[in-house]
Every structure is written in structure tokens, then in C-alpha cells.
Design a protein around this motif. Structure first.
Motif, PDB file in Angstrom:
ATOM      1  N   ALA A  42      -0.916  10.080   2.964  1.00 56.05           N
ATOM      2  CA  ALA A  42      -1.660   9.103   2.150  1.00 56.05           C
ATOM      3  C   ALA A  42      -1.129   7.691   2.393  1.00 56.05           C
ATOM      4  O   ALA A  42      -1.906   6.741   2.565  1.00 56.05           O
ATOM      5  CB  ALA A  42      -1.556   9.468   0.665  1.00 56.05           C
ATOM      6  N   LEU A  43       0.184   7.568   2.437  1.00 57.52           N
ATOM      7  CA  LEU A  43       0.770   6.232   2.658  1.00 57.52           C
ATOM      8  C   LEU A  43       0.443   5.722   4.058  1.00 57.52           C
ATOM      9  O   LEU A  43       0.131   4.537   4.235  1.00 57.52           O
ATOM     10  CB  LEU A  43       2.282   6.287   2.450  1.00 57.52           C
ATOM     11  CG  LEU A  43       2.712   6.277   0.990  1.00 57.52           C
ATOM     12  CD1 LEU A  43       4.192   6.576   0.862  1.00 57.52           C
ATOM     13  CD2 LEU A  43       2.402   4.927   0.354  1.00 57.52           C
ATOM     14  N   ARG A 101      -3.315   4.880   4.346  1.00 61.39           N
ATOM     15  CA  ARG A 101      -3.619   3.668   3.560  1.00 61.39           C
ATOM     16  C   ARG A 101      -3.404   2.411   4.392  1.00 61.39           C
ATOM     17  O   ARG A 101      -4.057   1.391   4.169  1.00 61.39           O
ATOM     18  CB  ARG A 101      -2.742   3.671   2.305  1.00 61.39           C
ATOM     19  CG  ARG A 101      -3.050   2.602   1.306  1.00 61.39           C
ATOM     20  CD  ARG A 101      -4.382   2.876   0.610  1.00 61.39           C
ATOM     21  NE  ARG A 101      -4.710   1.784  -0.314  1.00 61.39           N
ATOM     22  CZ  ARG A 101      -5.193   0.608   0.068  1.00 61.39           C
ATOM     23  NH1 ARG A 101      -5.392   0.349   1.344  1.00 61.39           N
ATOM     24  NH2 ARG A 101      -5.475  -0.326  -0.824  1.00 61.39           N
ATOM     25  N   GLN A 102      -2.514   2.511   5.379  1.00 64.48           N
ATOM     26  CA  GLN A 102      -2.289   1.366   6.270  1.00 64.48           C
ATOM     27  C   GLN A 102      -3.517   1.084   7.132  1.00 64.48           C
ATOM     28  O   GLN A 102      -3.692  -0.014   7.639  1.00 64.48           O
ATOM     29  CB  GLN A 102      -1.110   1.628   7.229  1.00 64.48           C
ATOM     30  CG  GLN A 102       0.165   2.101   6.572  1.00 64.48           C
ATOM     31  CD  GLN A 102       0.744   1.065   5.649  1.00 64.48           C
ATOM     32  OE1 GLN A 102       0.900  -0.083   6.032  1.00 64.48           O
ATOM     33  NE2 GLN A 102       1.036   1.461   4.431  1.00 64.48           N
ATOM     34  N   PRO A 120      -9.054   1.817   3.376  1.00 61.02           N
ATOM     35  CA  PRO A 120      -9.160   2.453   2.056  1.00 61.02           C
ATOM     36  C   PRO A 120      -8.998   3.972   2.178  1.00 61.02           C
ATOM     37  O   PRO A 120      -9.392   4.563   3.188  1.00 61.02           O
ATOM     38  CB  PRO A 120     -10.584   2.095   1.600  1.00 61.02           C
ATOM     39  CG  PRO A 120     -10.977   0.936   2.446  1.00 61.02           C
ATOM     40  CD  PRO A 120     -10.236   1.058   3.742  1.00 61.02           C
ATOM     41  N   LEU A 121      -8.427   4.573   1.152  1.00 61.66           N
ATOM     42  CA  LEU A 121      -8.112   6.000   1.192  1.00 61.66           C
ATOM     43  C   LEU A 121      -9.249   6.818   0.579  1.00 61.66           C
ATOM     44  O   LEU A 121      -9.518   6.698  -0.615  1.00 61.66           O
ATOM     45  CB  LEU A 121      -6.819   6.218   0.395  1.00 61.66           C
ATOM     46  CG  LEU A 121      -6.024   7.483   0.663  1.00 61.66           C
ATOM     47  CD1 LEU A 121      -5.629   7.608   2.126  1.00 61.66           C
ATOM     48  CD2 LEU A 121      -4.794   7.483  -0.220  1.00 61.66           C
TER      49      LEU A 121
END
Ligand SMILES: [Zn+2]
Length: 219
Positions: A185-186, A189-190, A193-194
Motif C-alpha cells: 500500500a505504501l 501510494r507513491q 491514488p490507492l
């Protein structure tokens, strides 16, 4: 000594979370319910897992009294006990301080269900338990509230993560998958949008996975 095989499973899992770098030093803790009894076997407090023997795991009853063991049980024994008392389906609890899940716990943000394997092994958004000091009864009751009747993992604000399961491998797998989900997820996210899986897909993956585990030869 009673329950030697169960003690061995608890110690092996504690050594594995250390080797997997989900904890540092003596942090984290692992427990198992003794089948059919109001007893649990838990790692001792503040001891190096690598130097321990199965006999060093502590047998504690549901009144929090040590029944057998030379060491004090983990500081988080109230939390483990509260989970077993409120969740008859749970037979193992693994508590870790893994870095990616801890990042979400510190930020106070739940881990979304972004991978199919998260849907399968965990089956829900991993929510954050409001801050309470480690070892406190308040933390224990808030963990039980957040886990609810079917939760498999929660984040502890400013602290770490708890995974529960039918057995110790199951609880450990919940911790591994939750940690991996937090990491992905992290990273994702880069890149923008997740997104997240839809609830109907999450439910269907979880149900399908439970059926798969019960009938592995059908696949
Ligand atoms: Zn902890």
C-alpha cells in the motif's frame, strides 16, 4: 511437563517472528489456547526467544494465574486472554511490531484490502485500535471491540499489530499478509491514488479461500 508440543509451537513461532524481523529483541508475543481448557500458553516477558526452551513457555489460566512456568508471562497476557474469552473461534494470537504495519498504526490509518491475498487470508480492512498503553486492560478491551466477532487483524496505535487464527500458523500468516499489504500500500501510494478491492470481491475471496483450506484436494 504438560502440553510440550503446544509449548514448542509457541516458541518456534516466537523465534520465527524474530527471524522474519517482525519484532526486535524481546518485543512481540505469541500464545495458543489449550484445546478444550480455560488455559493458554504464552511467551514469557522480556526473555530472548533464541535462548528459550519449550519448557520456558508459561501456562496461564483464564483468571490470569500462572499454572506452570518459571518466568512471568508476557506483559500483553490481558490482551491475549481477552481475545480467547471473547472469540471461541480463535486458538492462537500473534502480536508483532513489524515496520510497515506500524507505519499505518502510527499514522492512525487503516490498511485497505488492496491485494487478493489480503482478501483471502484477512478478509477485511485492518482497523486501528485507539491508543492505550501496552499491557493495559484498556488496550485489551479495545482490541476485542475492534476485532469484533470475526476480525482477524488489528493495528495498535503507536505500537504494532495483532493477528489471530484457528491455529498458530494461521495467526502467523495473518501477520505476514497484513505486513505485506501495508508495504505494498505504501509503495503503490507513491505511484498514485490507492484503489481497493470491492466488498463483494473481498467477501467472495475470503469464502472461497476458507473452502479451499478445508478441501485442498478439490483444487
Ligand atoms: Zn507490543
Amino acid at each position: 511437563m504438560k502440553y510440550l508440543e503446544l509449548r514448542r509451537q509457541v516458541l518456534q513461532t516466537a523465534q520465527e517472528i524474530l527471524a522474519a524481523r517482525m519484532v526486535t529483541g524481546t518485543w512481540g508475543n505469541v500464545s495458543l489456547r489449550v484445546p478444550g481448557e480455560e488455559l493458554l500458553i504464552i511467551t514469557p516477558s522480556g526473555m530472548e526467544y533464541e535462548k528459550l526452551q519449550p519448557e520456558d513457555m508459561v501456562l496461564v489460566d483464564f483468571a490470569r494465574q500462572v499454572q506452570e512456568g518459571s518466568y512471568r508471562p508476557s506483559i500483553e497476557t490481558p490482551m491475549h486472554l481477552a481475545i480467547y474469552q471473547n472469540r471461541p473461534d480463535v486458538n492462537a494470537v500473534v502480536h508483532v511490531h513489524s515496520p510497515y504495519a506500524s507505519a499505518f498504526a502510527v499514522a492512525g490509518k487503516p490498511i485497505p484490502v488492496i491485494l487478493e491475498e489480503t482478501a483471502q487470508a484477512v478478509g477485511h480492512i485492518v482497523e486501528v485500535v485507539p491508543y492505550a498503553r501496552c499491557g493495559s486492560k484498556r488496550l485489551a478491551s479495545q482490541v476485542v471491540d475492534t476485532l469484533g466477532s470475526s476480525g482477524r487483524a488489528v493495528l495498535l496505535a503507536m505500537h504494532g499489530m495483532v493477528g489471530v487464527g484457528n491455529d498458530i500458523r494461521d495467526a502467523l500468516k495473518v501477520c505476514y499478509i497484513t505486513e505485506k499489504t501495508a508495504m505494498v500500500a505504501l509503495l503503490a501510494r507513491q505511484l498514485g491514488p490507492l484503489p481497493s478491492l470491492e466488498q463483494k470481491d473481498i467477501d467472495s475471496f475470503r469464502q472461497g479461500y476458507q473452502g479451499y483450506l478445508q478441501n485442498p484436494k478439490d483444487e
